[in-house]
Design a protein around this motif. Structure first.
Motif, PDB file in Angstrom:
ATOM      1  N   SER A 162       1.204  -1.278   0.054  1.00  0.00           N
ATOM      2  CA  SER A 162       0.506  -0.370   0.468  1.00  0.00           C
ATOM      3  C   SER A 162       0.769   0.993   0.131  1.00  0.00           C
ATOM      4  CB  SER A 162      -1.552  -0.177   1.549  1.00  0.00           C
ATOM      5  OG  SER A 162      -2.099  -1.080   0.744  1.00  0.00           O
ATOM      6  N   GLY A 163       1.262   1.728   1.093  1.00  0.00           N
ATOM      7  CA  GLY A 163       2.187   2.441   0.933  1.00  0.00           C
ATOM      8  C   GLY A 163       4.333   2.327   0.810  1.00  0.00           C
ATOM      9  N   GLY A 164       4.464   1.299   1.382  1.00  0.00           N
ATOM     10  CA  GLY A 164       5.486   0.822   0.480  1.00  0.00           C
ATOM     11  C   GLY A 164       6.391   1.003   2.452  1.00  0.00           C
ATOM     12  N   HIS A 165       5.533   0.649   3.414  1.00  0.00           N
ATOM     13  CA  HIS A 165       6.299   1.006   4.765  1.00  0.00           C
ATOM     14  C   HIS A 165       6.486   0.206   6.176  1.00  0.00           C
ATOM     15  CE1 HIS A 165       6.261   5.283   3.340  1.00  0.00           C
ATOM     16  NE2 HIS A 165       7.205   5.780   4.401  1.00  0.00           N
ATOM     17  N   GLY A 166       6.349  -1.531   4.689  1.00  0.00           N
ATOM     18  CA  GLY A 166       6.622  -1.980   5.550  1.00  0.00           C
ATOM     19  C   GLY A 166       7.807  -2.937   6.143  1.00  0.00           C
ATOM     20  N   SER A 171       6.725  -5.998   1.060  1.00  0.00           N
ATOM     21  CA  SER A 171       5.619  -5.694  -0.336  1.00  0.00           C
ATOM     22  C   SER A 171       6.861  -5.322  -0.964  1.00  0.00           C
ATOM     23  CB  SER A 171       5.643  -4.231   0.600  1.00  0.00           C
ATOM     24  OG  SER A 171       5.894  -3.180   0.535  1.00  0.00           O
ATOM     25  N   ASP A 223       3.617   7.314  14.103  1.00  0.00           N
ATOM     26  CA  ASP A 223       3.833   8.770  14.483  1.00  0.00           C
ATOM     27  C   ASP A 223       4.493   9.634  12.649  1.00  0.00           C
ATOM     28  OD1 ASP A 223       6.086   7.523  13.880  1.00  0.00           O
ATOM     29  OD2 ASP A 223       6.884   6.821  15.615  1.00  0.00           O
ATOM     30  N   GLY A 228       1.769   3.589   4.896  1.00  0.00           N
ATOM     31  CA  GLY A 228       0.681   3.534   3.881  1.00  0.00           C
ATOM     32  C   GLY A 228      -0.499   3.255   5.076  1.00  0.00           C
ATOM     33  N   GLY A 231      -0.861  -0.557   5.375  1.00  0.00           N
ATOM     34  CA  GLY A 231      -0.699  -1.791   5.762  1.00  0.00           C
ATOM     35  C   GLY A 231      -0.722  -1.591   7.726  1.00  0.00           C
ATOM     36  N   ILE A 238       0.135   2.243  16.612  1.00  0.00           N
ATOM     37  CA  ILE A 238       0.421   3.248  17.237  1.00  0.00           C
ATOM     38  C   ILE A 238       0.681   4.162  17.557  1.00  0.00           C
ATOM     39  CG2 ILE A 238       1.265   2.844  19.385  1.00  0.00           C
ATOM     40  CD1 ILE A 238       2.310  -0.492  19.251  1.00  0.00           C
ATOM     41  N   VAL A 289      -7.483  -5.235   1.931  1.00  0.00           N
ATOM     42  CA  VAL A 289      -8.262  -4.882   1.858  1.00  0.00           C
ATOM     43  C   VAL A 289      -8.679  -3.165   0.444  1.00  0.00           C
ATOM     44  CG1 VAL A 289      -9.346  -3.001   3.677  1.00  0.00           C
ATOM     45  CG2 VAL A 289      -8.453  -4.624   4.030  1.00  0.00           C
ATOM     46  N   ARG A 439       7.485   3.440  22.331  1.00  0.00           N
ATOM     47  CA  ARG A 439       5.898   4.092  21.916  1.00  0.00           C
ATOM     48  C   ARG A 439       5.152   3.567  22.930  1.00  0.00           C
ATOM     49  NH1 ARG A 439       8.190   2.892  17.363  1.00  0.00           N
ATOM     50  NH2 ARG A 439       8.213   5.093  15.489  1.00  0.00           N
ATOM     51  N   TYR A 489       4.273  -6.488  18.421  1.00  0.00           N
ATOM     52  CA  TYR A 489       3.627  -5.383  17.806  1.00  0.00           C
ATOM     53  C   TYR A 489       3.911  -5.686  16.202  1.00  0.00           C
ATOM     54  CZ  TYR A 489       1.900  -1.397  14.730  1.00  0.00           C
ATOM     55  OH  TYR A 489       0.898  -0.926  13.656  1.00  0.00           O
ATOM     56  N   ASP A 528       2.282 -13.173   3.588  1.00  0.00           N
ATOM     57  CA  ASP A 528       3.695 -12.745   3.339  1.00  0.00           C
ATOM     58  C   ASP A 528       3.810 -11.528   4.206  1.00  0.00           C
ATOM     59  OD1 ASP A 528       1.625 -10.132   2.854  1.00  0.00           O
ATOM     60  OD2 ASP A 528       3.632  -9.377   1.822  1.00  0.00           O
TER      61      ASP A 528
HETATM   62  C1  LIG Z   1       9.502   5.259   9.158  1.00  0.00           C
HETATM   63  C2  LIG Z   1       8.270   4.242  10.444  1.00  0.00           C
HETATM   64  C3  LIG Z   1       7.687   4.638  11.174  1.00  0.00           C
HETATM   65  C4  LIG Z   1       6.679   4.182  11.265  1.00  0.00           C
HETATM   66  N1  LIG Z   1       6.077   4.243  12.743  1.00  0.00           N
HETATM   67  C5  LIG Z   1       5.061   3.381  12.784  1.00  0.00           C
HETATM   68  C6  LIG Z   1       4.611   3.779  14.175  1.00  0.00           C
HETATM   69  O1  LIG Z   1       4.251   5.101  14.718  1.00  0.00           O
HETATM   70  N2  LIG Z   1       2.664   3.146  15.020  1.00  0.00           N
HETATM   71  C7  LIG Z   1       2.646   1.936  13.981  1.00  0.00           C
HETATM   72  O2  LIG Z   1       1.738   1.764  14.475  1.00  0.00           O
HETATM   73  N3  LIG Z   1       3.135   1.918  13.147  1.00  0.00           N
HETATM   74  C8  LIG Z   1       4.405   2.585  12.411  1.00  0.00           C
HETATM   75  N4  LIG Z   1       5.544   1.914  11.298  1.00  0.00           N
HETATM   76  C9  LIG Z   1       4.711   0.560  10.830  1.00  0.00           C
HETATM   77  C10 LIG Z   1       4.043   0.833  10.054  1.00  0.00           C
HETATM   78  O3  LIG Z   1       2.442   0.707  10.513  1.00  0.00           O
HETATM   79  C11 LIG Z   1       4.219  -1.058   9.166  1.00  0.00           C
HETATM   80  O4  LIG Z   1       4.874  -0.757   8.531  1.00  0.00           O
HETATM   81  C12 LIG Z   1       2.726  -0.931   8.195  1.00  0.00           C
HETATM   82  O5  LIG Z   1       3.081  -2.411   7.457  1.00  0.00           O
HETATM   83  C13 LIG Z   1       3.422   0.144   6.810  1.00  0.00           C
HETATM   84  O6  LIG Z   1       1.956  -0.054   5.898  1.00  0.00           O
HETATM   85  P1  LIG Z   1       2.340   0.504   4.758  1.00  0.00           P
HETATM   86  O7  LIG Z   1       1.282   0.473   3.706  1.00  0.00           O
HETATM   87  O8  LIG Z   1       3.351   1.908   4.749  1.00  0.00           O
HETATM   88  O9  LIG Z   1       3.611  -0.140   3.970  1.00  0.00           O
HETATM   89  P2  LIG Z   1       3.609  -1.695   2.800  1.00  0.00           P
HETATM   90  O10 LIG Z   1       4.701  -2.137   2.919  1.00  0.00           O
HETATM   91  O11 LIG Z   1       2.627  -1.376   1.713  1.00  0.00           O
HETATM   92  O12 LIG Z   1       2.508  -3.022   3.782  1.00  0.00           O
HETATM   93  C14 LIG Z   1       3.319  -3.827   4.466  1.00  0.00           C
HETATM   94  C15 LIG Z   1       1.928  -5.037   4.540  1.00  0.00           C
HETATM   95  O13 LIG Z   1       0.795  -4.476   5.009  1.00  0.00           O
HETATM   96  C16 LIG Z   1       0.374  -5.286   4.640  1.00  0.00           C
HETATM   97  N5  LIG Z   1      -0.730  -4.669   3.614  1.00  0.00           N
HETATM   98  C17 LIG Z   1      -0.249  -3.985   3.459  1.00  0.00           C
HETATM   99  N6  LIG Z   1      -1.670  -2.898   2.316  1.00  0.00           N
HETATM  100  C18 LIG Z   1      -2.567  -3.894   2.390  1.00  0.00           C
HETATM  101  C19 LIG Z   1      -3.797  -3.912   2.307  1.00  0.00           C
HETATM  102  N7  LIG Z   1      -4.734  -3.684   1.717  1.00  0.00           N
HETATM  103  N8  LIG Z   1      -5.085  -5.055   2.688  1.00  0.00           N
HETATM  104  C20 LIG Z   1      -3.875  -6.061   3.207  1.00  0.00           C
HETATM  105  N9  LIG Z   1      -2.537  -6.660   3.818  1.00  0.00           N
HETATM  106  C21 LIG Z   1      -2.189  -5.332   3.428  1.00  0.00           C
HETATM  107  C22 LIG Z   1       1.237  -6.856   3.354  1.00  0.00           C
HETATM  108  O14 LIG Z   1       1.501  -7.368   4.261  1.00  0.00           O
HETATM  109  C23 LIG Z   1       2.426  -5.450   3.669  1.00  0.00           C
HETATM  110  O15 LIG Z   1       3.065  -6.799   3.241  1.00  0.00           O
HETATM  111  C24 LIG Z   1       6.502   2.853  11.125  1.00  0.00           C
HETATM  112  C25 LIG Z   1       6.940   2.126   9.862  1.00  0.00           C
HETATM  113  C26 LIG Z   1       8.114   3.119   9.424  1.00  0.00           C
HETATM  114  C27 LIG Z   1       8.691   3.198   8.110  1.00  0.00           C
END
Ligand SMILES: Cc1cc2nc3c(=O)[nH]c(=O)nc-3n(C[C@H](O)[C@H](O)[C@H](O)COP(=O)(O)OP(=O)(O)OC[C@H]3O[C@@H](n4cnc5c(N)ncnc54)[C@H](O)[C@@H]3O)c2cc1C
Length: 538
Positions: A162-166, A171, A223, A228, A231, A238, A289, A439, A489, A528
């Protein structure tokens, strides 16, 4: 000028024509010429290539000894700024993928190795990757098409993005498929009276908060605004408003997802309740989702604090932070981040939010935190939640450029005891951890009963993260802390040993999730991220 070694720097196609720039290197001298042998400076060549060509390939055939990987990377970066979407990579298509069989609905947006845009799609914020195909659906029907293609390629890794921050959710991958939901990023207010907001998985929290700010609302996220929705809102969330409004998943009222077999489903309080329960904490196992419906919270101005403190005694500072945080009211959430001590001093960053626009209240709440060490820097402003999320950098057309694999461990800490502070200080002295973060949880997170969502660990005081660069080294020192924790977590955990699944989900939660997995993804297509294998405990 003596004859130099000719290196083919860049070949570009214009329709059926081809343009080649040649770089001649003689000692330290580099000369670029066009096909007629006219000398061009590098910038002119680059601009010409970027401006005139449909697609650009940077190739460095032998002899390439003079061109370091760094130079090659620099060339890519320069062209990417000029013409990222047209830059082709040298990457090859992968065996075992039916490129001709890509569903028609996805063919025009799919990105394969060698395609323009592949570099922008192959890696994520935390990881370098080289997938064999990135599918980019725009609608739930296209997600179903992408899943059908994935079912036909079951032998390959499958990443959801989704946002690529996993961290834990992979992802991207090497040679596999990625379903990239980045285009599904709408943020729409459904019902102003109920503050009901519908958000696509590909939106970032920065985008969400910017829309909600116009209504004086917020949905508490993590934070960092660059993360995205997809994820975070399937795993927990949190954040800086969690102590006041709960985890991000606690604000969910319904989700729409496409199951592994392609069926679109809506889940919420009124329908598919058990699936809704599971998506809130283990969503990545249960479906893709495609829309989240949240109830936003009313929010005005907030106090945003960033404090840097120095202490010769991290253990003491941590104990004091634990004490102050424990006594903080729900409107106050301050996270702690530290690295290893240097020359006997620890630099501790405290950052967080006071959900109040009143300066006196903000100062009153922050003052006890400012005394855990010697205050070296401070920035406290009254601002908007959206401005805090807005500090995140925009990714842009160039995409993410993470490298390698993140190495991170997570633990949920029921109480910050003196023994934990002692062991945490030892952990930081080990040299295996370059970022250590706490956190602060508690408050409204604990108002939700443990069995109300698949995120069962409701009572811990803190979520603790350690980032390292050597997996075995980090595991060795981190595992010594295991007795302090009750669960983890999954968003911050990259250890793939099977016991981590049991740390993420207590037994009753895990067996409920397995039943859901058997029902909704019996062939384990979605695997994954903290895979709940449907075959286990049958
Ligand atoms: C700089 C940074 C700060 C962060 N700070 C916090 C914080 O303060 N609190 C906190 O709770 N988390 C934090 N995180 C962790 C973050 O919540 C997770 O890394 C989250 O998975 C990122 O979501 P994404 O969509 O960007 O990631 P993506 O890499 O796109 O997705 C990660 C994983 O989520 C699942 N996923 C994604 N999209 C879907 C979908 N549509 N349906 C089903 N599954 C899906 C998949 O397993 C995917 O591999 C932080 C991460 C980073 C990099």
């Amino acid at each position: 000028m003596t004859e130099g070694t000719a290196l083919d720097l860049a070949t570009a196609r214009v329709g059926s024509g081809e343009f080649t720039a040649v770089v001649e290197q003689t000692g330290g001298d580099v000369r670029l010429t066009d096909a007629d042998g006219t000398g061009l400076d590098p910038w002119t060549t680059a601009v010409w290539l970027a401006g005139r060509n449909d697609s650009i390939r940077i190739g460095l055939p032998a002899p390439v000894a003079a061109v370091s990987p760094e130079m090659r990377e620099k060339a890519y970066e320069s062209f990417e700024i000029l013409a990222g979407s047209r830059l082709m990579t040298g990457a090859q298509r992968r065996e075992g993928i039916d490129y001709d069989g890509i569903p028609a609905s996805l063919a025009d947006t799919a990105v394969a190795p060698g395609d323009p845009g592949y570099r922008a799609r192959k890696s994520t914020y935390m990881r370098g990757g080289s997938p064999g195909l990135v599918l980019r659906p725009r609608t739930p029907a296209e997600v179903a098409d992408a899943l059908a293609f994935a079912r036909d390629h079951r032998h390959l890794p499958l990443g959801l993005r989704s946002g690529g921050h996993g961290f834990s959710g992979r992802s991207t991958n090497d040679g596999g498929l990625v379903i990239d939901l980045g285009a599904m990023n709408d943020v729409e207010v459904l019902d102003e009276d109920r503050r009901l907001v519908r958000v696509g998985p590909g939106a970032t929290w920065k985008q969400v908060s910017a829309v909600l700010d116009k209504y004086d609302w917020a949905i508490g996220s993590g934070d960092y605004g660059g993360v995205g929705v997809g994820g975070l809102a399937t795993a927990g969330g949190i954040g800086l408003l969690s102590r006041e409004h709960g985890l991000t998943i606690d604000r969910l009222r319904a989700v729409e997802l496409v199951l592994a077999d392609g069926t679109p489903v809506r889940a919420g309080a009124e329908e598919n309740q058990e699936l809704f329960w599971g998506v809130r904490g283990a969503g990545a196992n249960l479906g893709v989702v495609t829309a989240f419906e949240f109830e936003a919270a009313p929010t005005g101005d907030v106090g945003w604090a960033q404090l840097v403190l120095v202490s010769p005694d991290f253990e003491q500072a941590l104990k004091q932070y634990g004490e102050v945080a424990r006594n903080a009211p729900r409107d106050t959430t301050i996270f702690l981040m530290a690295g290893p001590p240097r020359e006997g001093q620890s630099v501790i960053q405290l950052y967080g939010m006071v959900d109040s626009g009143d300066a006196d209240t903000v100062v009153e709440r922050l003052t006890p935190f400012a005394s855990i060490g010697q205050l070296a820097q401070q920035q406290v402003v009254i601002t908007r939640y959206a401005d805090v999320m807005g500090q995140a950098a925009d990714v842009g057309a160039g995409g993410h450029h993470g490298r390698g694999e993140p190495i991170s461990r997570s633990g949920l800490l029921p109480v910050l005891t003196d023994a934990f502070a002692r062991d945490a200080a030892r952990l930081l002295r080990s040299g295996q951890v370059f970022v250590f973060a706490l956190r602060h949880m508690g408050g409204a997170i604990a108002d939700t009963p443990p069995d109300a969502t698949a995120w069962a660990h409701r009572t811990p005081e803190f979520q603790v993260t350690a980032l390292g660069s050597d997996r075995a080294g980090l595991d060795r020192v981190w595992d010594r802390l295991a007795h302090h924790f009750d669960g983890l977590y999954l968003s911050f955990e990259t250890d793939q040993r099977p016991e981590r699944l049991r740390d993420a989900f207590p037994p009753a939660t895990l067996s409920r999730l397995r039943a859901l997995k058997r029902r909704h993804d019996p062939t384990n297509l979605l695997r994954d991220n903290f895979n709940i294998d449907p075959e286990v405990e049958k």
